[in-house]
Design an enzyme around this catalytic site. Structure first.
Site, mmCIF file in Angstrom:
data_model
loop_
_atom_site.group_PDB
_atom_site.id
_atom_site.type_symbol
_atom_site.label_atom_id
_atom_site.label_comp_id
_atom_site.label_asym_id
_atom_site.label_seq_id
_atom_site.Cartn_x
_atom_site.Cartn_y
_atom_site.Cartn_z
ATOM 1 N N ASP A 74 13.427 -40.813 -20.080
ATOM 2 C CA ASP A 74 12.723 -41.939 -19.483
ATOM 3 C C ASP A 74 13.718 -42.926 -18.896
ATOM 4 O O ASP A 74 14.754 -43.216 -19.515
ATOM 5 C CB ASP A 74 11.847 -42.646 -20.521
ATOM 6 C CG ASP A 74 10.796 -41.728 -21.110
ATOM 7 O OD1 ASP A 74 10.152 -41.004 -20.330
ATOM 8 O OD2 ASP A 74 10.626 -41.725 -22.343
ATOM 9 N N ASP A 76 13.868 -46.762 -17.315
ATOM 10 C CA ASP A 76 13.172 -48.030 -17.118
ATOM 11 C C ASP A 76 14.002 -48.947 -16.230
ATOM 12 O O ASP A 76 15.241 -48.907 -16.249
ATOM 13 C CB ASP A 76 12.918 -48.721 -18.455
ATOM 14 C CG ASP A 76 12.011 -47.905 -19.369
ATOM 15 O OD1 ASP A 76 11.265 -47.055 -18.845
ATOM 16 O OD2 ASP A 76 12.063 -48.112 -20.591
ATOM 17 N N ASP A 153 15.214 -56.403 -28.203
ATOM 18 C CA ASP A 153 15.320 -56.257 -29.652
ATOM 19 C C ASP A 153 16.747 -55.997 -30.120
ATOM 20 O O ASP A 153 17.336 -56.792 -30.837
ATOM 21 C CB ASP A 153 14.347 -55.185 -30.157
ATOM 22 C CG ASP A 153 14.431 -53.881 -29.376
ATOM 23 O OD1 ASP A 153 15.342 -53.725 -28.537
ATOM 24 O OD2 ASP A 153 13.574 -52.996 -29.608
#
Length: 460
Positions: A74, A76, A153
């Site tokens: 993935d 992003d 995070d």
């Protein structure tokens, strides 16, 4: 090159934390990321954003994984363009989410997720809502890249790859943490976990996936805050469990959950069963099953969530079954009630869809039928749509008890035999004979001593 930048404070109720943010630019010759390892579709998005006058960066897990030699699936993108502006640039774009508004640019089966830089302030617009306990309910206040970095995070996830000069931008020390193979939360760990308790699971999962350690300050609050996971949406926990155990690092993930007291929250009845099983047989079976799961993922073979949950909840099922039988409940009724009870109790924590819970129960309930040697029952079980999964589960049970070796051997061979060979092995006449199968009179039937059926042997 270091340059101090302003960081928007992280607001948590009455407490304010301002992580130190300083931009470090790691030039192309000092990191291993190459465009040839980046999805061409992600590059298309980055270039179009740049050409339209917007800032755009590859961000998060893809940058982190590329730095350690991984192959991310993935990709992003973070940008200063709003979701609506991104949609105007791409006809193949759709906007999703209420809690966290995103743009998805769709290229066939691949989706490039584009997020606008977020800030960590409540600007009064109502686009940022926070629960009294600190949990974020809505987060759509936009800011700068510096704001975006400090609100992420883990430091390892706050790295930005710039297409204009192929450098990596680091605002919170993530580059050093990746090199040190350490998962470290940005800001105060306890307050970041209260903001989103699922971060505890992410810490364990990412550490297992990457082979990283968890920074001591990041690890310290987990055991005490683990009960906060009960506040997370059950559907979200189901998705997180699939990520934990179906990404090829199931054993390391389970051991991490054990280490930080998270098994007791996610699978309370399994945790109780494992603690009471002094021989450790149930845990041996569970670990062997997770090793098999990891091997199947490595071989690019499918793993059914139903089989995974059958494995994870099997200790709970065994404990419930033994308890019911001790109360004098008939074995077949005890099996059904134990399966229903464990499933119902687990649903209060994790939203296990019926399309997985029903096959899971079938895998359990079929276990008692493997002791049968009556021809009709054997043939029916071989034809059962859940036979292969149930048989594979029986093989796993050998890790807990050698008592199942005879059944495993019989059913392993039964799958390769013709009807006549199987009938001969069972000591009955072949189909078509006058005394075939259960219709034969007692004098013509070979009597076999039947073992007491039950899903769990005493040793398990």
């Amino acid at each position: 090159m270091l340059r101090p930048v302003a960081a928007t404070p992280l607001m948590h109720g009455t407490a304010t934390i301002t992580p130190q943010a300083a931009l470090r630019i790691i030039p192309r010759d000092q990191h291993p990321i190459s465009r040839k390892d980046i999805s061409p579709n992600a590059l298309r998005v980055l270039y179009r954003l740049r050409d339209a006058g917007f800032a755009g960066y590859l961000v998060g897990g893809a940058v982190r994984d590329l730095l350690v030699g991984g192959h991310p699936k993935d990709f992003d993108v973070a940008t200063d363009a709003t979701p609506e502006q991104v949609k105007q640039l791409f006809r193949n774009c759709r906007l999703i989410g209420r809690r966290f508004r995103l743009a998805h640019v769709v290229f066939g089966r691949e989706i490039i997720e584009v997020a606008t830089f977020r800030a960590n302030i409540d600007d009064g617009s109502g686009d940022r809502e926070q629960h009294e306990g600190g949990r974020l309910l809505r987060d759509n206040v936009y800011g700068t890249i510096e704001d975006d970095a400090v609100r992420r995070d883990f430091s390892a996830n706050a790295l930005y790859y710039a297409i204009e000069d192929f450098s990596v931008r680091d605002y919170v020390g993530g580059f050093e943490d990746v090199q040190a193979r350490s998962m470290k939360l940005i800001g105060d760990p306890e307050q970041r976990y209260r903001e989103d308790p699922v971060r505890m699971l992410r810490a364990v999962r990412l550490a297992a996936k990457l082979g990283f350690g968890i920074d001591p300050a990041t690890a310290a609050p987990i055991a005490g805050l683990a009960p906060l996971l009960a506040e997370a949406a059950p559907a979200r926990l189901f998705e997180e469990i699939l990520k934990l155990f179906l990404s090829g690092h199931a054993v390391a993930s389970f051991e991490g959950l054990e280490r930080f007291g998270l098994v007791q929250v996610l699978f309370p009845e399994t945790a109780a069963a494992l603690a009471s099983n002094r021989s450790g047989a149930l845990r041996r079976m569970l670990i062997q099953g997770l090793q098999g799961t990891d091997q199947r993922v490595a071989n690019d073979e499918p793993v059914s969530p139903a089989f995974l949950f059958a494995l994870l909840l099997w200790p709970a099922y065994c404990r419930a079954l033994i308890g019911l039988q001790a109360q004098g409940v008939h074995v077949e009724e005890a099996q059904r009630r134990a399966a229903d009870r464990v499933t119902l109790h687990q649903l209060s924590t994790v939203a296990l869809p019926r399309r997985f819970s029903l096959p899971m129960q079938e895998i359990w309930l079929l276990q008692s039928r493997f002791s049968s040697r009556q021809r009709k029952r054997v043939m029916r079980l071989l034809a059962h749509p859940r036979f292969r999964a149930a048989f594979d589960f029986l093989v796993l049970r050998l890790a807990a008890s050698p008592d199942h070796a005879e059944d495993v051997a019989f059913w392993q061979q039964a799958q390769t035999q013709s009807g006549e060979e199987l009938a001969a092995a069972l000591g009955v006449a072949v189909p078509g004979d006058s005394y075939a199968d259960e219709d034969a009179p007692p004098s013509k039937r070979r009597r076999r001593r039947r073992r007491r059926s039950g899903a769990a042997s005493a040793s398990e």
